[in-house]
Scaffold this motif. Structure first.
Motif, short mmCIF file in Angstrom:
data_model
loop_
_atom_site.label_atom_id
_atom_site.label_comp_id
_atom_site.label_asym_id
_atom_site.label_seq_id
_atom_site.Cartn_x
_atom_site.Cartn_y
_atom_site.Cartn_z
N ILE A 180 -8.53 10.73 18.87
CA ILE A 180 -9.08 12.08 18.89
C ILE A 180 -8.14 13.05 19.60
O ILE A 180 -7.85 14.14 19.10
N LEU A 208 -10.22 15.58 11.99
CA LEU A 208 -11.17 15.63 13.10
C LEU A 208 -12.58 15.89 12.59
O LEU A 208 -13.56 15.27 13.06
N GLY A 234 -8.81 6.36 14.13
CA GLY A 234 -10.16 6.89 14.28
C GLY A 234 -11.14 6.33 13.28
O GLY A 234 -12.34 6.22 13.55
#
Length: 984
Positions: A805, A828, A795
């Motif tokens: 994700i 996240l 990511g």
């Protein structure tokens, strides 16, 4: 249900529990009942996840027993402890409950998130007090304090109860100190060239520097379960200017910040911008202190006796005003901006310790941001290691990066255009000249803000041939100063030569005398330049080479300083005719100058002079590389590293290629064919070689790294070197990219493939091989922890990657390990904070990572009980059969009685004789922490025979910690003193 109590009694009990937990976890409880404490250890399990995070697993009854053992008047029962743990959770928000079910379980399993580092118990308790009072409801304060309760955050008392506008006073003081003007203005203003800071300021990025896990002789990557980030990236996070202000300052995540960098790197300018930002955006109180102005005062004395009278414009400040001033510190409103630790009138090795000693009492309640030269900050023992440290990045030319590669990243071009905002043609011509291939070294040199400002000024005055070394750049600037001030202060060629020689003599004498290094008293200047009313003294003042900066507190005489320390070093370098000067001892302070930090920049400027014969410079470099210290080689390495840095200014050196290749060998080791193994040097040598590679001649370092990447047979070293090459030395280097791609095609070792792919993605943004490799590992790995880490890495190099994700979301929702779930949520939030507000809200609050000076706390005790503890620990050391118990008792004894010989000798014997690697490492850390300078001789004498001079052999594991400790002593000692002890 009774309402939660936040009053004084609840606070005392909660504070008591926190103090006991931290003291226990730091192995620092002093008790007369050692047997009971040992029996409790299996029942109260602690583990430090980091310097700020402590995990505890136990039961209430064991915590209650622990509080009875620890010194202190407040006794806690089980209900008190339960109440305190709840206040940690719901009120202070420093406790994460790790229990899968919170009811029906007698076991408590939780993580404490601290404000300060683990050893700074006093700092954590002090912050506890502040946070508790700040969070208390107003009703609770009123009940506790009545009408005479605590003061607010506003201005407070003067004479007759008048309100003092402290914010306005600090604003006016900053304005009076001219901290909105460019630092180069004193040399340009006489010609009508003067800038406000915002006119030319180009924000620099900052990198956070942390103690790195280091890979050298310490780790075998094929045996370990994890790999480490390459050492050349001392970065945990890169901040642009606004991110730094918003995230670190607005959220007040740091109480102690250090900004370090090379001379002229923009440290003071950044400090000016932070102070201005505070005034514009907060009601906090910025106070600026030029540390060179302390002149023997403590910080407390300077603030009360010098800063405060000047700020309030009073000859004598009433006592109630002084008290009100101190109260602003107590309330946490004050920011101290301490500029230039390296310019203090102290030996550089003492300056940091002196600052640490000043940050006590009411001054300790201030938030502190200081600046310091990198060589002083990193040289020897640093008493301010608990500071959160940042380094200014240099200006960028807009190299390709993961963010963008447009001209908007070309900070050098931005600065040049702003400087020549009234003359665009000059800006274009200078940029065109820098773009020439032969200007590569100069382009690298003027990434430094001060040097770029000098270049712009000289280019504006005398457009023509550009210099190639720092010394030649300063020489050009000096010549330009004389030319552009010729109308107002005319000088002949002879006068200029005479003044330059006199300034060189003055600079040389000042640097040689530590007590007057950067602040020169009137009589001292007169001895060299003559009377101030005419002649060279007056001319130096008129031209701006010297400036009046204050009055000596002790002698009452005027004090002067060179415009900038770098000019002082330049003139000093011009005054040196014989390279042997750097080896000869200083009569007032007998030491080889090649090992003294204050002479390092002078050496570099001397090597960059174009009026010194190359043959003469070769002799100096040869003397450095062949230096034999006769005492274990510690200083021989240091001399070699000085030579390596020197060839950056003497690029025609015939030994340059050999020197750089040797650095690469020390940095990465080499392959021994007859032994069929990769051999590595010990960590201190590896680390110093790493730093020297960064400071040596850049093109030659790049060529040597390219050769290493293509010829090495060790995949781990290829990864490490390729990442350094492609990320730090030559961004986007194709050989580095090819080396990393080759690792991904040939290596099956999962951890190395993950790290190499992540590194490749950072070196070559968008690289499909890197992305494909990370996707493959996510699919194939059996480790949930690895899957999360790899997804997070994916990511970061490919922000829109759906697999990254979705993988993190899945782990966050259904991980078998709660800690993995929490960390996935954090990942996240980092990757997509704008889209995951609900995720952010579910993450446990993050806490300040403030670092403050370590304070060794001693439990309060009477003379009798202190002697009882000493006797008990001394006897316990002798009776202990377990090595780790012996270590802990010796460490406690050394903390209780600094300098205790029994404690030191016990630890020294353990590090020499123990076969347990982990215990040797802990023992080495203990010794470094408790070792006093006067004990260095004992440590050297004890360890020198096992210091592993032949460190590439089968015994290296047994001797590496001894070697590190002796290196630590050498780092903090004068060479001649060390040599004398070594040969006793």
């Amino acid at each position: 249900m009774a309402r939660p109590s936040y009053g004084p009694e609840a606070k005392k009990r909660s504070r008591r529990l926190l103090e006991v937990l931290l003291t226990y976890a730091n192995d620092a409880i002093a008790t007369q009942d050692e047997a009971t404490l040992e029996a409790l250890r299996p029942q109260i399990q602690t583990r430090w996840l980091s310097e700020h995070r402590l995990v505890i697993r136990t039961k209430l009854r064991f915590l209650q027993a622990l509080t009875t053992l620890a010194p202190g008047e407040i006794q806690l029962n089980a209900e008190h402890i339960k109440e305190a743990l709840k206040r940690f959770t719901d009120f202070l928000e420093i406790l994460e409950d790790n229990r899968p079910a919170r009811s029906g379980s007698e076991t408590w399993h939780f993580t404490l998130n601290l404000w300060h580092t683990r050893h700074d118990i006093a700092g954590n308790l002090q912050k506890f007090d502040v946070e508790w009072e700040n969070r208390r409801p107003e009703k609770s304060k009123q009940v506790a304090g009545g009408e005479g309760g605590e003061g607010g955050q506003g201005g407070q008392g003067g004479q007759g109860g008048e309100i003092i506008d402290w914010w306005g006073i600090c604003r006016d003081a900053l304005m009076a100190q001219n901290h909105q003007r460019l630092t180069t203005n004193p040399l340009t203003s006489a010609d009508g060239v003067s800038f406000e800071l915002d006119q030319v300021y180009v924000p620099l990025g900052l990198v956070e520097r942390k103690h790195r896990r280091r890979y050298g002789s310490d780790v075998n990557p094929q045996e370990g379960s994890r790999l480490y980030e390459p050492e050349d990236t001392e970065v945990t996070q890169i901040f642009n200017h606004e991110e730094f202000l918003q995230q670190l300052l607005r959220e007040q995540q740091s109480q102690r910040i250090a900004i370090v960098g090379e001379p002229g790197a923009g440290k003071t300018t950044l400090l000016q911008k932070i102070a201005a930002w505070l005034l514009e955006n907060t009601q906090d109180l910025p106070i600026w202190v030029d540390l060179a102005d302390l002149q023997g005062k403590t910080l407390e004395q300077y603030l009360i006796q010098a800063w405060l009278p000047a700020a309030v414009r009073k000859l004598r400040v009433p006592g109630e005003v002084e008290e009100a001033f101190c109260e602003q510190f107590n309330q946490g409103r004050v920011w101290l901006f301490l500029d230039a630790v390296d310019e203090m009138a102290l030996e550089s090795s003492q300056a940091l310790a002196k600052i640490a000693s000043y940050l006590t009492g009411w001054v300790a309640d201030a938030r502190v941001i200081l600046t310091c030269r990198l060589n002083v900050w990193d040289g020897g023992k640093n008493a301010l290691q608990s500071f959160q440290t940042y380094r200014n990045l240099n200006f960028s030319y807009g190299e390709k990066s993961a963010l963008n590669s447009s001209d908007s990243c070309n900070q050098v071009a931005q600065f040049i255009r702003r400087w020549f905002q009234d003359n665009p043609n000059s800006a274009e011509s200078l940029q065109a000249e820098l773009a020439q291939p032969e200007r590569r070294r100069l382009k690298d040199a003027v990434k430094n803000p001060l040097r770029l400002a000098l270049l712009c000024r000289t280019w504006g005055l005398t457009q023509g041939r550009l210099p190639t070394t720092k010394a030649m750049l300063y020489e050009r600037f000096v010549e330009s100063i004389y030319e552009w001030k010729q109308d107002r202060f005319p000088t002949t060629s002879t006068q200029r030569q005479q003044l330059n020689r006199a300034l060189g003599e003055l600079a040389l004498l000042a640097i040689s005398q530590e007590e007057t290094k950067f602040r020169l008293r009137h009589r001292f200047v007169c001895q060299v330049l003559g009377a101030p009313d005419d002649g060279m003294f007056q001319l130096a003042l008129q031209l701006g080479w010297l400036n009046h900066v204050g009055i000596s507190e002790t002698q009452g005489e005027r004090v002067y300083a060179f415009y900038h320390p770098t000019f002082q070093e330049y003139f000093a370098a011009q005054a040196i005719t014989d390279w042997r000067f750097f080896f000869n001892c200083n009569s007032s302070h007998p030491s080889y100058r090649i090992f003294a930090p204050q002479w390092r920049e002078v050496i570099l400027l001397w090597l960059g002079r174009d009026d010194i014969s190359p043959t003469y410079k070769e002799e100096f470099i040869q003397a450095l590389t062949a230096f034999n210290d006769g005492c274990g080689g510690y200083y021989s390495y240091q001399a070699y590293f000085v030579a390596a840095q020197g060839i950056a200014e003497f690029t025609d050196c015939q030994q340059a290629q050999k020197i750089v290749q040797q650095l690469v060998k020390w940095r990465f080791g080499y392959y021994k064919f007859n032994a069929q193994q990769q051999l590595r040097y010990l960590a201190p040598i590896v680390e110093c070689a790493r730093v020297s590679l960064l400071k040596t001649d850049r093109p030659k370092a790049i060529a040597a790294l390219e050769q290493f990447v293509t010829s090495s047979q060790n995949e781990f070293d290829i990864w490490n070197a390729a990442y350094s090459l492609g990320k730090v030395f030559d961004p986007g280097n194709q050989i580095a990219i090819a080396g990393l791609e080759k690792i991904l095609q040939t290596v099956r070792y999962e951890a190395l493939r993950w790290q190499a792919a992540y590194s490749l993605g950072k070196v070559d943004p968008g690289n499909q091989i890197a992305i494909a490799t990370l996707l493959e590992i996510i699919t194939s790995t059996k480790s949930e922890s690895t899957r999360r880490k790899v997804a997070y890495s994916l990511g970061k190099i490919d922000a829109k990657n759906a697999v990254a994700i979705s993988t993190l979301e899945k782990i966050a929702a259904s991980a078998t390990d709660p800690s993995q779930s929490r960390q996935a949520l954090e990942n996240l939030a980092t990757l997509h904070s704008d889209k995951l507000s609900s995720v952010v809200n579910s993450i446990p609050a993050q806490f300040p990572k403030t670092r403050r000076r370590k304070r060794k706390t001693k439990p309060p005790s009477s003379y009798y009980s202190l002697n009882f503890q000493i006797a008990e620990l001394t006897q316990g050391i002798a009776l202990a059969e377990d090595e780790d118990i012996q270590r802990r008792r010796a460490y406690k004894l050394a903390q209780l009685v600094p300098g205790n010989l029994i404690a030191l000798n016990t630890l020294l014997q353990l590090i020499k004789s123990s076969k347990n690697e982990t215990l040797r490492k802990r023992t080495a850390d203990n010794i470094k922490e408790i070792l006093l300078p006067e004990q260095f001789p004992n440590a050297i004498a004890s360890l020198k025979n096992c210091s592993c001079q032949q460190f590439i052999n089968d015994e290296r594991e047994r001797c590496r910690d001894c070697y590190k400790l002796i290196w630590h002593c050498a780092d903090n000692m004068d060479y001649l003193d060390f040599s004398q002890i070594w040969h006793q």
